[in-house]
Design an enzyme around this catalytic site. Sequence first.
Site, short mmCIF file in Angstrom:
data_model
loop_
_atom_site.label_atom_id
_atom_site.label_comp_id
_atom_site.label_asym_id
_atom_site.label_seq_id
_atom_site.Cartn_x
_atom_site.Cartn_y
_atom_site.Cartn_z
N GLU A 1 108.14 -108.03 12.88
CA GLU A 1 107.16 -107.58 11.90
C GLU A 1 105.88 -107.16 12.59
OE1 GLU A 1 106.82 -110.40 8.77
OE2 GLU A 1 108.95 -110.12 8.33
N CYS B 1 98.48 -105.95 14.07
CA CYS B 1 98.96 -107.23 14.60
C CYS B 1 100.41 -107.03 15.05
CB CYS B 1 98.86 -108.31 13.53
SG CYS B 1 99.48 -109.92 14.05
N CYS C 1 110.47 -117.07 17.59
CA CYS C 1 109.57 -117.80 18.47
C CYS C 1 110.20 -119.12 18.87
CB CYS C 1 108.23 -118.07 17.78
SG CYS C 1 106.96 -118.73 18.89
N CYS D 1 105.87 -124.66 16.32
CA CYS D 1 104.72 -125.23 15.63
C CYS D 1 105.14 -125.59 14.20
CB CYS D 1 103.56 -124.24 15.62
SG CYS D 1 103.03 -123.75 17.27
N CYS E 1 104.26 -123.26 11.06
CA CYS E 1 104.45 -121.80 11.17
C CYS E 1 105.85 -121.39 10.75
CB CYS E 1 104.18 -121.35 12.61
SG CYS E 1 104.39 -119.57 12.85
N GLY F 1 106.23 -114.55 17.80
CA GLY F 1 106.49 -114.83 19.20
C GLY F 1 105.29 -115.36 19.95
N GLU F 2 105.56 -115.81 21.17
CA GLU F 2 104.51 -116.32 22.05
C GLU F 2 104.38 -115.32 23.21
OE1 GLU F 2 102.08 -118.60 22.38
OE2 GLU F 2 101.87 -117.72 24.36
N SER G 1 96.74 -113.98 21.63
CA SER G 1 96.65 -115.38 21.23
C SER G 1 97.82 -116.15 21.82
CB SER G 1 96.67 -115.47 19.70
OG SER G 1 96.62 -116.82 19.30
N SER H 1 95.32 -121.06 20.38
CA SER H 1 95.60 -121.77 19.13
C SER H 1 95.51 -123.27 19.39
CB SER H 1 96.99 -121.41 18.61
OG SER H 1 97.05 -120.03 18.33
N LEU H 2 94.40 -123.84 19.01
CA LEU H 2 94.15 -125.26 19.30
C LEU H 2 94.79 -126.12 18.21
CD1 LEU H 2 92.75 -126.42 21.71
CD2 LEU H 2 90.58 -126.30 20.47
N ASN H 3 94.32 -125.94 17.01
CA ASN H 3 94.96 -126.53 15.81
C ASN H 3 94.92 -128.04 15.70
OD1 ASN H 3 95.55 -123.91 15.09
ND2 ASN H 3 97.62 -123.97 15.90
N ASN I 1 98.16 -120.93 5.55
CA ASN I 1 98.89 -120.02 4.67
C ASN I 1 100.22 -120.69 4.38
OD1 ASN I 1 96.97 -117.81 4.63
ND2 ASN I 1 97.52 -117.48 6.77
N CYS J 1 98.74 -114.95 8.78
CA CYS J 1 99.04 -115.78 9.96
C CYS J 1 100.09 -116.83 9.64
CB CYS J 1 97.80 -116.52 10.43
SG CYS J 1 96.40 -115.50 10.81
N1 SAH Z 1 102.23 -117.72 19.40
C1 SAH Z 1 100.86 -117.28 19.53
C2 SAH Z 1 100.63 -115.99 18.78
C3 SAH Z 1 100.72 -116.08 17.29
S1 SAH Z 1 99.15 -116.07 16.63
C4 SAH Z 1 99.93 -118.39 19.07
O1 SAH Z 1 100.41 -119.39 18.57
O2 SAH Z 1 98.73 -118.29 19.28
C5 SAH Z 1 99.37 -116.74 15.06
C6 SAH Z 1 98.21 -117.63 14.66
O3 SAH Z 1 98.48 -118.10 13.34
C7 SAH Z 1 98.07 -118.86 15.54
O4 SAH Z 1 96.74 -119.13 15.78
C8 SAH Z 1 98.68 -119.96 14.67
O5 SAH Z 1 98.12 -121.21 14.99
C9 SAH Z 1 98.34 -119.50 13.29
N2 SAH Z 1 99.26 -119.98 12.25
C10 SAH Z 1 100.54 -120.33 12.41
N3 SAH Z 1 101.07 -120.71 11.23
C11 SAH Z 1 100.08 -120.62 10.31
C12 SAH Z 1 100.00 -120.86 8.91
N4 SAH Z 1 101.05 -121.29 8.22
N5 SAH Z 1 98.82 -120.64 8.31
C13 SAH Z 1 97.76 -120.19 8.99
N6 SAH Z 1 97.78 -119.92 10.30
C14 SAH Z 1 98.92 -120.14 10.97
#
Ligand code: SAH
Length: 374
Positions: A96, A132, A139, A143, A146, A190-191, A220, A243-245, A319, A362
């Site tokens: 996508e 994007c 992937c 996570c 996601c 993907g990463e 990212s 992506s710290l999270n 999301n 995202c």
């Molecule tokens: N794999 C890479 C590139 C993807 S970026 C990465 O993880 O950074 C996608 C971004 O969306 C990341 O910052 C991730 O943490 C965030 N993300 C993943 N799932 C999400 C969700 N359900 N709601 C909001 N953000 C999300």
Amino acid sequence: MSETEKTVLLGLTLQELTGLAEGLGQPAYRGRQLYEALYRQRIESAEQISTLPQEFRSHLMDNGFSVGWPKIEKKFASADGTVRYLIGFADGQSVETVWMPEGDGGEAGDGTEAGDEEEKQAGKNWDRATICVSSQVGCAVDCQFCLTALLGVKRNLTAGEIVGQICAVLNLQRVLPPQQRVNVVFMGMGEPFLNYDSFIKAVRLLVEGVGIPESRMTVSTAGIAPRIYDLGAEPMRPKLAISLNASNDELRSRLMPINRKWNLEKLMAAARDFPLRNRERLTFEYVLLDEVNDSVENARELVELVRGVRAKVNLIALNPGPGIAFQTPAEERVAQFQKILTAAGVPAFVRRPRGRDIYAACGQLKGTVEVTAS
Ligand code: SAH
């Protein structure tokens, strides 16, 4: 001849195209003509390369050379202008790609780019669009919040398939870089850092071939620490988002199993070492999950974690999606979290969700077709 047996031109560098032309008994400058036609004019078949003699065009087509355009298989348009494209490749796999008019992927949310009025184009209903792009089919990172993770990883994309997504969308939207301003974020499926070579090759083609400045690109990563050092050493590179999270290892390992391999100490060491350019800032992304990582305590921990890094934090309220066991926090909780960061001197911005209604936001990219295609 099947699609997969063809020699695909998209993704080849100027040097590779020059070698190819010479190998076919052509003068070296035909390589440059092919390069311009592929990336600057973005022609869709060798037949359209009007700078080449007809004989050479026919030779290319008769001998199994194809431009290698990915196919736009489906298109979903959001009420907010976002468009999610399902893009298919020769082997039947698809990814996508998301088009966000007026969208900046959250990267310019700090107002540093304001005042570029002269760049505004007349007759266009956006003045800053973002594409994007995906780097892998699916992937592998897993996570927990996601949707893409649910697919697992099918394969890496080639540089041509990454560039192809962008070229296809530029053509559909009739965008002409560098005159027209477009941002690229490597934040799709993907990463990117688990497909590093293709990713960085795509970056070079986008900068030198398509004409998108590196300063308008952001990659990212979920935190593949060794590749952060590699990116820092690149002569040509996008900006970096991490992506710290989560604000501590216990929580991060639970939400992002990759943290067991590269924990916060290793990740933050790489972040601190990252050679930022003039006025550049690193971005930390932080997905807020209700009552999981969004407390006052978490915000304070986060402040300590990022201390000393020239960075900003992009907050993303979750999301939601089917199969995701977390909730989106209420707006007040998001605002409270943001306030703690800004009060402590850490610039923090809330990323506006784009295309949530069509599963384009995202963490929602999963090849979902259960919404009405337009
Ligand atoms: N794999 C890479 C590139 C993807 S970026 C990465 O993880 O950074 C996608 C971004 O969306 C990341 O910052 C991730 O943490 C965030 N993300 C993943 N799932 C999400 C969700 N359900 N709601 C909001 N953000 C999300």
